[in-house]
Design an enzyme around this catalytic site. Structure first.
Site, mmCIF file in Angstrom:
data_model
loop_
_atom_site.group_PDB
_atom_site.id
_atom_site.type_symbol
_atom_site.label_atom_id
_atom_site.label_comp_id
_atom_site.label_asym_id
_atom_site.label_seq_id
_atom_site.Cartn_x
_atom_site.Cartn_y
_atom_site.Cartn_z
ATOM 1 N N TYR A 49 0.815 -1.211 0.000
ATOM 2 C CA TYR A 49 0.000 0.000 0.000
ATOM 3 C C TYR A 49 0.854 1.270 0.000
ATOM 4 O O TYR A 49 0.680 2.125 -0.874
ATOM 5 C CB TYR A 49 -0.978 -0.006 1.181
ATOM 6 C CG TYR A 49 -1.975 1.110 1.126
ATOM 7 C CD1 TYR A 49 -3.110 1.012 0.344
ATOM 8 C CD2 TYR A 49 -1.776 2.287 1.843
ATOM 9 C CE1 TYR A 49 -4.019 2.051 0.270
ATOM 10 C CE2 TYR A 49 -2.667 3.317 1.783
ATOM 11 C CZ TYR A 49 -3.807 3.203 0.991
ATOM 12 O OH TYR A 49 -4.699 4.227 0.922
ATOM 13 N N GLU A 56 2.320 6.127 -7.291
ATOM 14 C CA GLU A 56 1.294 6.952 -7.918
ATOM 15 C C GLU A 56 1.590 8.446 -7.744
ATOM 16 O O GLU A 56 1.508 9.225 -8.700
ATOM 17 C CB GLU A 56 -0.074 6.617 -7.338
ATOM 18 C CG GLU A 56 -0.572 5.247 -7.698
ATOM 19 C CD GLU A 56 -1.836 4.866 -6.953
ATOM 20 O OE1 GLU A 56 -2.447 5.734 -6.286
ATOM 21 O OE2 GLU A 56 -2.219 3.688 -7.042
#
Length: 100
Positions: A49, A56
């Site tokens: 995560y 991103e």
């Protein structure tokens, strides 16, 4: 932007995540769920995560100069819709929205 290392980072993370997820679903449907797959499904996210979010965000950050220079996906006034939208600032807002 596609040549940035951050793209490789989030693609690898997404790939590992999806392989783990769908392996879990498949083995669960077959009623033969190995311990490692179950463990991976509920523990890999601890590493994946944050790595995915970093990939991103770094990719969006790398795209900002290009988006600002080209005006990509932006809508300037005057136009027939009488609406203005700046994709550059939208991306910045998206980056800050990751915090909460």
């Amino acid at each position: 932007i596609q040549n940035e290392e951050s793209v490789v980072l989030f693609l690898v993370v997404w790939t590992v995540t999806e392989i783990t997820r769908y392996s879990f679903y498949t083995f669960n449907l077959l009623n033969h769920l190995p311990y490692f797959i179950k463990w991976a499904r509920y523990n890999f996210f601890i590493v994946l995560y944050p790595a995915g979010v970093a990939g991103e965000l770094l990719t969006i950050y790398a795209a900002l100069p290009y988006v600002k220079k080209t005006g990509m996906f932006s809508l300037r006034l005057p136009n027939k819709y009488n609406v203005s939208f700046d994709y550059y600032y939208f991306l910045i807002i998206v980056m800050f929205s990751y915090v909460p």
